[in-house]
Design a protein around this motif. Structure first.
Motif: not given
Length: 187
Positions: A48-49, A74-75, A83-84, A92-93
């Motif tokens: 996770x980032x 990013x949310x 959490x990331x 996708x981002x």
């Protein structure tokens, strides 16, 4: 030996230039690079980032960002309960940002090219730490080290990287060599 490395470097850089400096048009290459960037940002290797990890990486590059702005951007890509960003969320981002930044009409391409030149200038300044107009092996090594890349610990590898881009063989990379390199790797 240097001639073989020079030849290998030139082979890998002989690709056609792109009109946009950072857009990656080859999906498989894009995927490999995205994975590498994801892994660089994922400092604790948990898959996770977090917004904080992205913020830290951007700060190390000298790109000051507001954590709350990053979080709001990013949310929506973070899956409920996480959490990331997962790798899929990161992709996708990236696709969303790519569409927003590069999904332009043809008439806007000239403005995009001017922006790209400005982006390249800013990217060059990140590497040109002393502001002398050149990227030395030491400066490149320092930036790679800040990013936590293994090349940041191996000056020989960094010198080979410089050699691959250094067309006038002065042992450093000027802006035009940097620009040609960026155009060739993003096409």
């Amino acid at each position: 030996m240097a001639a073989a490395a020079d030849s290998e470097c030139k082979r890998s850089l002989n690709r056609r230039p792109s009109s946009s400096s950072f857009r990656l048009r080859c999906s498989s290459l894009n995927s490999l690079r995205l994975r590498r960037v994801f892994d660089i940002f994922d400092k604790n290797r948990d898959g996770l980032i977090t917004v904080q990890e992205i913020h830290q990486a951007l700060t190390r590059l000298g790109l000051e960002t507001d954590v709350s702005d990053l979080d709001s951007t990013i949310r929506s890509f973070i899956k409920s309960g996480n959490i990331g960003l997962t790798y899929d969320g990161f992709v996708a981002l990236h696709e969303s940002l790519d569409q927003r930044l590069f999904g332009l009409e043809m008439e806007e391409e000239v403005a995009e090219e001017d922006e790209s030149e400005s982006d390249l200038t800013e990217a060059f300044k990140v590497f040109d730490e002393d502001g002398d107009g050149y990227i030395s092996a030491e400066e490149l090594q320092a930036v790679l080290g800040k990013l936590g890349l293994p090349e940041g610990r191996e000056i020989d590898r960094v010198e080979k990287m410089i050699c691959c881009v250094d067309q006038n063989h002065d042992g450093r990379v000027d802006f035009f060599e940097f620009k040609r390199m960026m155009q060739s790797v993003t096409s």
